[in-house]
Design a protein around this motif. Structure first.
Motif, mmCIF file in Angstrom:
data_model
loop_
_atom_site.group_PDB
_atom_site.id
_atom_site.type_symbol
_atom_site.label_atom_id
_atom_site.label_comp_id
_atom_site.label_asym_id
_atom_site.label_seq_id
_atom_site.Cartn_x
_atom_site.Cartn_y
_atom_site.Cartn_z
ATOM 1 N N ILE A 148 0.997 -1.072 -0.066
ATOM 2 C CA ILE A 148 -0.095 -0.452 0.270
ATOM 3 C C ILE A 148 0.770 1.503 -0.297
ATOM 4 C CG2 ILE A 148 -1.680 0.920 0.930
ATOM 5 C CD1 ILE A 148 -3.081 -1.468 2.627
ATOM 6 N N GLY A 149 2.045 0.867 0.328
ATOM 7 C CA GLY A 149 3.055 2.302 0.701
ATOM 8 C C GLY A 149 3.104 3.058 2.229
ATOM 9 N N LEU A 150 2.456 2.128 3.054
ATOM 10 C CA LEU A 150 2.473 2.707 4.361
ATOM 11 C C LEU A 150 4.016 3.291 4.907
ATOM 12 C CD1 LEU A 150 -0.029 1.377 5.661
ATOM 13 C CD2 LEU A 150 -0.613 2.827 4.677
ATOM 14 N N VAL A 151 4.809 2.715 4.950
ATOM 15 C CA VAL A 151 5.866 2.438 5.055
ATOM 16 C C VAL A 151 7.177 2.268 4.652
ATOM 17 C CG1 VAL A 151 5.589 1.856 7.476
ATOM 18 C CG2 VAL A 151 6.645 -0.026 5.667
ATOM 19 N N ARG A 152 7.989 2.448 3.907
ATOM 20 C CA ARG A 152 9.262 2.802 3.192
ATOM 21 C C ARG A 152 11.013 2.506 3.343
ATOM 22 N NH1 ARG A 152 10.246 3.869 -2.540
ATOM 23 N NH2 ARG A 152 12.282 4.770 -2.588
ATOM 24 N N ARG A 153 11.208 1.846 3.844
ATOM 25 C CA ARG A 153 12.901 1.440 4.579
ATOM 26 C C ARG A 153 14.064 1.438 3.339
ATOM 27 N NH1 ARG A 153 14.891 -2.206 9.465
ATOM 28 N NH2 ARG A 153 17.234 -1.652 9.672
ATOM 29 N N GLU A 154 15.035 2.686 3.257
ATOM 30 C CA GLU A 154 16.151 2.211 2.516
ATOM 31 C C GLU A 154 16.547 1.943 3.491
ATOM 32 O OE1 GLU A 154 15.834 6.428 0.367
ATOM 33 O OE2 GLU A 154 14.091 5.664 -0.383
ATOM 34 N N LEU A 155 17.978 1.343 2.413
ATOM 35 C CA LEU A 155 19.333 0.504 3.083
ATOM 36 C C LEU A 155 20.229 1.511 1.793
ATOM 37 C CD1 LEU A 155 17.842 -2.550 4.872
ATOM 38 C CD2 LEU A 155 18.930 -0.282 5.756
ATOM 39 N N GLU A 156 21.491 2.181 2.107
ATOM 40 C CA GLU A 156 22.367 2.471 1.281
ATOM 41 C C GLU A 156 23.652 1.140 1.649
ATOM 42 O OE1 GLU A 156 23.675 5.991 1.789
ATOM 43 O OE2 GLU A 156 22.489 6.950 1.242
ATOM 44 N N TRP A 157 23.717 0.918 0.211
ATOM 45 C CA TRP A 157 24.797 -0.490 -0.019
ATOM 46 C C TRP A 157 26.425 -0.060 -0.258
ATOM 47 C CZ3 TRP A 157 23.625 -4.549 2.585
ATOM 48 C CH2 TRP A 157 22.281 -4.899 3.049
ATOM 49 N N THR A 158 26.417 0.817 -1.070
ATOM 50 C CA THR A 158 27.581 1.512 -1.816
ATOM 51 C C THR A 158 27.906 2.879 -2.200
ATOM 52 O OG1 THR A 158 26.419 2.195 -4.547
ATOM 53 C CG2 THR A 158 27.446 -0.580 -3.836
ATOM 54 N N GLY A 159 28.781 3.610 -2.117
ATOM 55 C CA GLY A 159 28.928 4.498 -2.366
ATOM 56 C C GLY A 159 28.707 5.226 -3.396
ATOM 57 N N VAL A 160 29.475 6.448 -3.805
ATOM 58 C CA VAL A 160 28.894 6.995 -4.697
ATOM 59 C C VAL A 160 30.241 7.167 -5.931
ATOM 60 C CG1 VAL A 160 28.055 9.213 -6.194
ATOM 61 C CG2 VAL A 160 26.847 8.592 -3.832
ATOM 62 N N THR A 161 29.962 6.822 -7.320
ATOM 63 C CA THR A 161 30.554 6.670 -8.513
ATOM 64 C C THR A 161 30.532 7.914 -9.673
ATOM 65 O OG1 THR A 161 31.155 4.582 -7.818
ATOM 66 C CG2 THR A 161 31.957 5.274 -10.079
ATOM 67 N N GLU A 162 31.526 8.309 -10.139
ATOM 68 C CA GLU A 162 31.481 9.419 -10.841
ATOM 69 C C GLU A 162 32.064 9.673 -12.309
ATOM 70 O OE1 GLU A 162 33.314 12.812 -9.346
ATOM 71 O OE2 GLU A 162 31.920 13.131 -7.824
ATOM 72 N N LEU A 163 31.753 9.139 -13.520
ATOM 73 C CA LEU A 163 31.220 8.934 -15.056
ATOM 74 C C LEU A 163 31.867 10.082 -15.704
ATOM 75 C CD1 LEU A 163 31.470 7.092 -16.378
ATOM 76 C CD2 LEU A 163 29.306 7.573 -17.105
ATOM 77 N N TYR A 164 32.671 10.558 -15.946
ATOM 78 C CA TYR A 164 33.249 11.843 -16.680
ATOM 79 C C TYR A 164 32.373 11.479 -18.259
ATOM 80 C CZ TYR A 164 36.169 13.601 -13.322
ATOM 81 O OH TYR A 164 36.807 13.774 -11.854
ATOM 82 N N VAL A 165 31.699 12.588 -18.634
ATOM 83 C CA VAL A 165 31.203 12.215 -20.007
ATOM 84 C C VAL A 165 32.329 13.522 -20.743
ATOM 85 C CG1 VAL A 165 29.179 12.223 -22.002
ATOM 86 C CG2 VAL A 165 29.121 11.587 -19.844
ATOM 87 N N HIS A 166 32.975 12.853 -21.164
ATOM 88 C CA HIS A 166 34.063 14.284 -22.041
ATOM 89 C C HIS A 166 33.379 14.624 -23.178
ATOM 90 C CE1 HIS A 166 37.517 12.535 -20.283
ATOM 91 N NE2 HIS A 166 36.824 12.469 -19.590
ATOM 92 N N PRO A 167 33.756 16.058 -23.694
ATOM 93 C CA PRO A 167 33.296 16.229 -25.150
ATOM 94 C C PRO A 167 33.712 15.540 -26.170
ATOM 95 C CG PRO A 167 34.874 18.122 -24.002
ATOM 96 C CD PRO A 167 34.716 16.828 -23.516
ATOM 97 N N LYS A 168 32.780 15.835 -27.455
ATOM 98 C CA LYS A 168 33.552 14.875 -27.924
ATOM 99 C C LYS A 168 34.378 15.267 -29.233
ATOM 100 C CE LYS A 168 29.862 13.785 -30.774
ATOM 101 N NZ LYS A 168 28.595 13.107 -31.936
ATOM 102 N N THR A 169 35.630 14.699 -29.813
ATOM 103 C CA THR A 169 36.999 15.343 -30.281
ATOM 104 C C THR A 169 36.883 14.528 -31.275
ATOM 105 O OG1 THR A 169 37.856 13.772 -29.169
ATOM 106 C CG2 THR A 169 37.321 15.764 -27.665
ATOM 107 N N ILE A 170 37.603 15.192 -32.470
ATOM 108 C CA ILE A 170 37.917 14.659 -33.587
ATOM 109 C C ILE A 170 39.426 14.894 -34.155
ATOM 110 C CG2 ILE A 170 37.671 16.749 -34.561
ATOM 111 C CD1 ILE A 170 36.941 15.504 -36.910
#
Length: 495
Positions: free
Chosen positions: A239-261
Motif C-alpha cells: 500500500i505504501g505506508l512504510v518505506r525503508r531504504e538501506l544504502e550499500w555502496t558509495g557514489v561513483t562518478e562518470l566523466y562524459v567528455h566532449p566529442k573530439t576529432i
C-alpha cells in the motif's frame, strides 16, 4: 628621662575611681591568695564550620549548579536523576522520530491519524462504519510494520566498466546482489540514482548462496560529470505506508567528455620551431644562418666572419633567422555574449578539446585557458583566466567536461589580453568563440598578443557554411560541424 619609652598620658579620671587593671579587663578580679582562675569562654565567639556542611559545588558553573544551585541532599540528587533520565528519553525519542520519519510515508502518517480518530469517533457516535475503518487501519499498520522489521543480509556491489566516455557513447553499469546466508530472503527493489534520474531494478527472492547481476544504462547525451549511486535497497508494504531504504555502496562518478576529432599536427605550417623551419624574424644569435651584414657597435665579436671581413675591408658579422620552441595557446571564451546558442558553445568546447589533444599528442608545449567568472556582487570585473591541466589527455578532458558559460565570464578580448600578459613565449594562439563575436573584437583580441604570434580565430556557427578568411594579421576560420575543423586547418596550412 629615657627617650626610648613613649610618654605616659596623664590620668584624667575623677578622684576615687581606680584604674582598671588586667583583671578588670578580663571581667574578673583576682581572688585572695593570688590564685588566677581559668578564663571564661565568651558566648559571642564564632564557631568553626564543620567540613561536612561545605558544598562541593561552590565555584562551579555546570548543569547541576544551573538546576539546583549549591543545594545538596536527597531532594537535589533526585532532581538531578530525573533531569538525566528526561534527557536520555528525549534523545532516544529524537532518534526514533528521525528513523520513523525516514520510514513512514505521508500515507502512513495519515493512517496513524485516521486509525485512532475513527475508533474514538465510531464508539462515541455509535457508527459501526467508522469503527470498521479504524480496525482496518490498525490491521494495515500492523502488516506494514512487519515489512519494516528486520534487515536483509545482502551484499551489494556497483561496477562501472568505464570511468570516462565521450558524449553519445554507450555507458552502462552493473549491480551485483548476493545472498551469503543459508536462508531464503524476500525480493527487494534496488534503486540506483543516476544524476538527476533514478534506475529501479526489482529482484526476486533469492535462496542462500545465490547472486543476481543486473545491468543499467547511463545516459551520456550531455557533457558533464554524472554521479552514480549510492545503490540502495527499498523495502515497503504494497500500500505504501512504510518505506525503508538501506544504502550499500558509495557514489561513483562518470566523466562524459566532449566529442573530439583527430586533426593533423597544429604546428605544421603555423609554427616554425627547432623541429621545423626557422621564422622570418632576424636575430643576432641563433642556429639558422641567414646572411652577412656590416658590423654595428654592440654586435658580438664571436659572430664576425673573418674571411668576408678580409675581402670587404670592413667587419662583417653573421645574421641569423630566429627559431622558436612551439608554444600553443588555446583560449576558450565562457561568456554567453560570445555564443548565440548552447549548441555553439558545445561545438566550441569540442574544438578546444580537439586542438588540445593534438598538441599533447605532438608533445608540444600547450596552454589551455578559459574565462574566469566575476563574483556576483563584485564591484569591478575580475581580469583573470583559468588555466586547465594539460599533463595528460584525460586530465584536460576531465576539466573541459565541467566548464559552463555564463554572463559574468570574461569575453574573448579580455581573455586574450590577460593571456598575452601572463603567458610568455607564445607561438600560435587559437581563439575559440561563437557566432555573436564581432570581427572588431577578434582583431582586438589578436592584437593583445605580442608581435610575431600567429593568431587564429575559430568561430563556431552550426548555421553557417565553413570557410576561411584573412583579416589583416588574423586568420578567421568558420566551422559548422566538428568535422569541418580538419578541412579548415588544412586550408590554413596550405596558404
Amino acid at each position: 628621662m629615657s627617650l626610648d619609652r613613649p610618654p605616659v598620658a596623664p590620668d584624667t579620671r575623677p578622684p576615687g575611681q581606680s584604674r582598671p587593671g588586667a583583671a578588670a579587663r578580663r571581667g574578673q578580679t583576682r581572688p585572695p591568695g593570688g590564685v588566677r582562675p581559668a578564663p571564661a569562654r565568651s558566648t559571642a565567639s564564632v564557631r568553626e564550620p564543620r567540613a561536612d556542611t561545605l558544598s562541593s559545588t561552590q565555584g562551579l558553573t555546570n548543569a547541576r549548579t544551573r538546576i539546583v544551585g549549591n543545594r545538596t541532599g536527597f531532594g537535589a540528587d533526585l532532581v538531578i536523576v530525573l533531569v538525566r533520565v528526561w534527557r536520555a528519553v528525549a534523545a532516544w525519542c529524537g532518534r526514533v522520530a528521525a528513523v520513523a520519519s525516514g520510514i513512514v510515508t505521508p500515507v502512513g502518517w495519515s493512517m496513524l491519524v485516521i486509525a485512532p480518530a475513527s475508533l474514538i469517533a465510531g464508539y462515541r457516535l455509535g457508527w459501526l462504519e467508522l469503527v470498521a475503518v479504524g480496525y482496518a487501519a490498525v490491521v494495515l499498520l500492523c502488516l506494514a510494520a512487519l515489512y519494516a522489521i528486520g534487515r536483509n543480509a545482502f551484499t551489494v556491489s556497483l561496477t562501472l566498466p568505464h570511468q570516462r566516455v565521450a558524449v553519445g557513447d554507450d555507458a552502462d553499469g552493473r549491480v551485483t546482489v548476493a545472498n551469503p546466508t543459508r536462508r531464503r530472503v524476500l525480493g527487494v527493489t534496488v534503486e540506483i540514482p543516476i544524476g538527476q534520474g533514478l534506475a529501479e531494478i526489482s529482484l526476486p527472492g533469492m535462496r542462500g548462496g545465490d547472486s543476481v547481476e543486473e545491468s543499467f544504462a547511463v545516459p551520456t547525451g550531455r557533457r558533464g560529470v554524472i554521479p552514480v549511486g549510492p545503490v540502495r535497497t527499498v523495502r515497503g508494504d504494497p500500500i505504501g505506508l512504510v518505506r525503508r531504504e538501506l544504502e550499500w555502496t558509495g557514489v561513483t562518478e562518470l566523466y562524459v567528455h566532449p566529442k573530439t576529432i583527430g586533426i593533423q599536427s597544429t604546428s605544421t605550417g603555423l609554427i616554425r620551431d627547432l623541429e621545423g623551419t626557422a621564422t622570418r624574424d632576424l636575430t643576432a644569435s641563433d642556429i639558422s644562418f641567414h646572411a652577412l651584414r656590416e658590423y654595428v657597435r654592440g654586435d658580438e665579436r664571436r659572430h664576425i666572419h673573418w674571411k668576408s671581413t678580409a675581402r670587404a675591408g670592413q667587419y662583417m658579422v653573421r645574421q641569423f633567422e630566429e627559431t622558436r620552441r612551439s608554444h600553443l595557446v588555446i583560449a576558450l571564451s565562457l561568456a554567453n555574449v560570445d555564443f548565440a546558442t548552447e549548441d555553439e558553445f558545445e561545438l566550441a568546447v569540442s574544438v578546444a578539446a580537439s586542438l588540445g589533444i593534438r598538441a599533447i599528442r605532438d608533445a608540444r608545449e600547450v596552454t589551455v585557458v578559459v574565462s574566469e567568472r566575476t563574483p556576483e556582487f563584485a564591484k569591478r570585473k575580475t581580469l583573470a583566466v583559468k588555466p586547465l591541466s594539460t599533463l595528460t589527455r584525460d586530465r584536460l578532458l576531465d576539466e573541459l567536461a565541467v566548464v559552463t558559460y555564463s554572463e559574468s565570464s570574461l569575453a574573448i578580448t579580455d581573455v586574450a589580453r590577460v593571456t598575452g600578459e601572463q603567458v610568455s613565449g607564445i607561438s600560435v594562439a587559437f581563439l575559440v568563440v561563437g557566432s555573436t563575436t564581432r570581427i572588431t573584437d577578434l582583431r582586438a583580441a589578436a592584437a593583445a598578443f605580442p608581435p610575431g604570434v600567429e593568431a587564429v580565430a575559430i568561430v563556431c556557427d552550426p548555421e553557417s557554411i565553413p570557410g576561411m578568411r584573412r583579416v589583416a594579421d588574423l586568420t578567421v576560420l568558420t566551422v559548422g560541424y566538428l568535422d569541418d575543423l580538419k578541412q579548415s586547418l588544412a586550408k590554413v596550412v596550405s596558404v
